[in-house]
Design an enzyme around this catalytic site. Structure first.
Site, PDB file in Angstrom:
ATOM      1  N   GLU A  72       0.826  -1.202   0.000  1.00  0.00           N
ATOM      2  CA  GLU A  72       0.000   0.000   0.000  1.00  0.00           C
ATOM      3  C   GLU A  72       0.865   1.258   0.000  1.00  0.00           C
ATOM      4  O   GLU A  72       0.910   2.019   0.959  1.00  0.00           O
ATOM      5  CB  GLU A  72      -0.940  -0.004   1.205  1.00  0.00           C
ATOM      6  CG  GLU A  72      -1.933  -1.157   1.193  1.00  0.00           C
ATOM      7  CD  GLU A  72      -2.868  -1.159   2.388  1.00  0.00           C
ATOM      8  OE1 GLU A  72      -3.952  -1.748   2.294  1.00  0.00           O
ATOM      9  OE2 GLU A  72      -2.506  -0.574   3.436  1.00  0.00           O
TER      10      GLU A  72
ATOM     11  N   GLU B  64      -5.422  -7.730  -1.585  1.00  0.00           N
ATOM     12  CA  GLU B  64      -6.053  -7.793  -0.268  1.00  0.00           C
ATOM     13  C   GLU B  64      -7.535  -7.492  -0.399  1.00  0.00           C
ATOM     14  O   GLU B  64      -7.927  -6.551  -1.099  1.00  0.00           O
ATOM     15  CB  GLU B  64      -5.461  -6.757   0.702  1.00  0.00           C
ATOM     16  CG  GLU B  64      -4.048  -7.003   1.144  1.00  0.00           C
ATOM     17  CD  GLU B  64      -3.596  -5.957   2.153  1.00  0.00           C
ATOM     18  OE1 GLU B  64      -4.473  -5.349   2.822  1.00  0.00           O
ATOM     19  OE2 GLU B  64      -2.379  -5.726   2.262  1.00  0.00           O
TER      20      GLU B  64
END
Length: 462
Positions: A163, A359
């Site tokens: 991320e 995810e």
């Protein structure tokens, strides 16, 4: 016949800090998480034990194999390889991750390695102030080169940062509170640039040292809908989506900074780019894009901050309107399966690079029942709805979708150290605080068998 590719990858994602434990074993150095210096991440349980993946990885990977996983993404702890962030390498660190890679491969599971999942070696923060300093970038490049040369083409997929947009925010949040505004703006620009230059260099290293392997840039996606059809709200949503999501995607895909970002830096009077940097970035484009997806949110013009000259500084006000059309998780996150389709569709249409969902999952308070399992139909419903929307993205929108990994395939600590927030298909018997160690036994939840059937049918049996 499945609408997904025959080589579509199914599995789960985790991180070293949230699973391994063994925080000071076999020469590992300390990280900013070990010493609790990460802003807004005050843990309810610390990272010393986690779920003890360090000693139980064979058992856990066997459980993944039983579900039929074809991919497992985890992170390498930078501080296990270079305890001080740079300097002397720790062979014991490589020994551990060699075992992880080989165990995965022996079960037909593709290991996907993330090189940094927020857990910066503490020594680099202490000596240099972290990512605001070019020396942290240089230390990362030394580390990345060592890892990629070591594993080479045994690993097919490398990810520089988890991320990356979130990693930048965490690093910016660690700047001193008393830092003057102009110096903070310059430091934040350096943090941003150092992360994206590091990613580009990593992509080059993958292509150099791991022939046939690929590099991917990953972002956290929070797609913003306009709160109303008022033009100011629509424009706010457009701008926030660009800043939060598509700036990073554009850099990964093109090797260039968006012109609006460069204009923003000029208006702020900062320039983090050194001679030669932009050429390096242009040589480090990503092979595909990766996302984490949990929710969508609403945007309104009231969320934007403007200075006296009418210049928007991209720092959002804390107020985010509630969306009355979405149900919520226990942690008040919007549940919006259609949002995942919008995200992958938007990325595919803008950049024409394959997309990988790295995810996706739902965190819930859970306890074992009398049969030593968890009847987690809510998790099955959540994942079924999201996978169905991804299939629509493939069938109707033509998205080149590479895979779907759930977050936390086995219960683990959340990013803020909560064991109470459980995501896994496997229940881990430990308490919510460090004092409640219990036996860490693993128990299969109902969703374990559902996901097993889903994978076996390549997403057709939902």
């Amino acid at each position: 016949m499945s609408v997904l590719k025959n080589d579509f990858l199914w599995g789960g994602s985790a991180s070293s800090m949230q699973t391994e434990g063994a925080w000071n074993e076999d020469g590992k150095g300390m990280t900013i998480y070990d010493l609790h210096v990460v802003p807004d991440k005050m843990p309810n349980a610390d990272w010393k034990m986690a779920i003890d993946f360090y000693h139980r990885y064979r058992e856990d990977i066997e459980l993944m194999a039983e579900m039929g996983f074809t991919a497992f993404r985890t992170s390498v702890s930078w501080a296990r390889i270079f305890p001080n962030g740079n300097g002397e390498c720790n062979p014991k660190g490589f020994e551990f991750y060699d075992q992880i890679v080989e165990e995965c491969l022996s079960h037909g599971i593709e290991p996907i390695l993330c090189l940094n999942h927020f857990d910066l070696p503490y020594s680099l923060y202490e000596r240099y102030g972290g990512w605001q300093d070019r020396r942290t970038l240089e230390a990362y490049v030394t580390y990345a080169r060592a890892v990629i040369r070591h594993f080479g083409s045994r690993v097919r997929f490398y990810m520089p940062f988890n991320e990356q947009n979130g990693a930048v925010k965490i690093a910016c949040g660690m700047l001193p509170e008393a830092m003057p505004h102009d110096k903070r703006a310059a430091a934040e620009a350096r943090i941003y640039h150092h992360h994206f230059l590091a990613s580009a260099i990593t992509a080059r290293l993958v292509h150099e040292y791991a022939p046939g392997s690929q590099a991917t840039g990953m972002i956290n996606t929070r797609y913003f809908y306009p709160e109303s059809c008022k033009p100011d709200d629509v424009l706010a949503a457009e701008c926030i989506n660009q800043w939060e999501t598509f700036d990073a995607c554009e850099i990964f895909a093109t090797g260039k900074y968006p012109e609006a970002l460069l204009n923003y830096w000029r208006r702020a009077g900062v320039n983090p780019v050194r001679p030669g940097d932009l050429e390096l970035m242009s040589q480090g484009k990503m092979d595909f894009l990766s996302v984490s997806y949990y929710q969508t949110e609403l945007a309104s013009a009231k969320m934007l901050n403007f200075d006296e000259d009418g210049f928007c500084d991209r720092r959002l006000k804390s107020r985010i309107p509630a969306n009355p059309y979405c149900s919520k998780t226990e942690w008040k996150w919007n549940i919006d399966p259609i949002g995942i389709r919008i995200i992958v569709k938007s990325m595919w249409e803008r950049y024409r690079l394959p997309v990988f969902v790295m995810e996706c999952g739902i965190g819930v308070h859970e306890q074992l029942n009398s049969d030593n399992t968890v009847e987690d139909d809510y998790r099955i419903d959540y994942l079924r709805d999201h996978i169905s929307q991804l299939k629509n993205a493939v069938i109707e929108d033509g998205v080149d979708l590479l895979g779907f990994l759930t977050w936390g395939p086995i219960d683990l600590l959340s990013s803020s150290g909560e064991m109470a927030k459980r995501y896994g298909f496997v229940y881990v018997n430990r308490g919510q605080t460090e004092d409640e160690r219990r036996d860490l036994a693993r128990y299969k939840k109902k969703s374990f068998y559902w996901f097993q059937k889903c994978i076996a049918s390549n997403g057709e049996e939902l």
